[in-house]
Design an enzyme around this catalytic site. Structure first.
Site, mmCIF file in Angstrom:
data_model
loop_
_atom_site.group_PDB
_atom_site.id
_atom_site.type_symbol
_atom_site.label_atom_id
_atom_site.label_comp_id
_atom_site.label_asym_id
_atom_site.label_seq_id
_atom_site.Cartn_x
_atom_site.Cartn_y
_atom_site.Cartn_z
ATOM 1 N N ASP A 103 -74.099 -22.897 -26.759
ATOM 2 C CA ASP A 103 -73.377 -21.981 -27.649
ATOM 3 C C ASP A 103 -71.976 -21.691 -27.134
ATOM 4 O O ASP A 103 -70.995 -21.767 -27.857
ATOM 5 C CB ASP A 103 -74.161 -20.664 -27.842
ATOM 6 C CG ASP A 103 -74.575 -20.007 -26.511
ATOM 7 O OD1 ASP A 103 -74.385 -20.610 -25.437
ATOM 8 O OD2 ASP A 103 -75.098 -18.876 -26.561
ATOM 9 N N ASP A 106 -68.521 -20.035 -20.573
ATOM 10 C CA ASP A 106 -67.758 -18.869 -20.145
ATOM 11 C C ASP A 106 -67.245 -19.160 -18.731
ATOM 12 O O ASP A 106 -66.260 -19.875 -18.578
ATOM 13 C CB ASP A 106 -68.706 -17.668 -20.210
ATOM 14 C CG ASP A 106 -68.036 -16.321 -20.021
ATOM 15 O OD1 ASP A 106 -66.844 -16.211 -20.258
ATOM 16 O OD2 ASP A 106 -68.734 -15.359 -19.638
#
Ligand code: IMP
Ligand code: MG
Length: 185
Positions: A103, A106
């Site tokens: 998804d 980071d």
């Protein structure tokens, strides 16, 4: 849990824009792997919406499998640099062309650890396909082969990404109101 509107600052990526970009990624992957078949490895749980929409745009034969990991740290955003496998793959990946479906990347620690682990299992190749790239926060070096969108350093939710496990169903990516939700560290 409150209705999602309570937490929504703005819609960052509307559903139709997500779907159009996913179709482009599907075409690109189908071209790159023409004549081959691939194994899509989805990292649970955030990658699920992206996986199922991406699959529908692929024209190459493919199988899917799932993995779940958790950070050794206090929360999902903790950049401890090490992850623990909480659910392992069902299939052998030896000799397979693997695409990791994420998804969001980071700090990059999660995906870096997963790549390192999978490479010990002798796959033919491992590539990374992420819907979102929060590049400003990168700490680990990660090769991203397919990226949907680069996004600013804001906490986002919807389309697979959660706020305390809720709102994964939203068809868009939204920015959370900073005063309404404190992300897990
Ligand atoms: P990384 O190891 O720092 O790259 O962390 C990646 C994971 O942190 C993702 O798979 C998400 O579960 C979580 N994460 C990072 N940023 C966000 C965000 O903005 N919203 C929701 N989850 C996020
Ligand atoms: Mg995730």
């Amino acid at each position: 849990m409150l209705p999602y509107e309570e937490f929504l600052e703005e819609i960052l990526i509307p559903g139709n824009v997500l779907q159009a970009r996913i179709a482009e990624l599907g075409e690109e992957i189908s071209r790159d792997y023409e004549g081959k078949s691939v194994l899509l490895v989805c990292i649970l749980r955030g990658g699920v919406m992206f996986l199922t929409d991406l699959m529908r745009t692929l024209t190459i034969p493919h199988a899917i499998d799932f993995m779940a990991v958790s950070s050794y740290g206090t929360g999902a955003r903790q950049s401890s640099g090490q992850v623990r496998i909480t659910l392992d793959l069902q299939s052998s990946i030896e000799g397979e062309d693997v695409i990791l479906v994420e998804d969001i990347i980071d700090s990059g620690h999660t995906i870096a650890s997963v790549i390192e682990l999978l490479k010990t299992r002798q796959p033919s190749s491992v590539r990374v396909c992420t819907l979102l790239d929060k590049h400003e926060r990168r700490e680990a070096e990660v090769p991203i082969n397919y990226c949907g969108f680069k996004i600013p350093n804001k906490f986002v939710f919807g389309y697979g990404l959660d706020l305390d496990e809720y709102y994964r169903n939203l068809p868009f990516i939204g920015v959370v109101k900073p005063d309404k939700y404190i992300p897990p560290d």
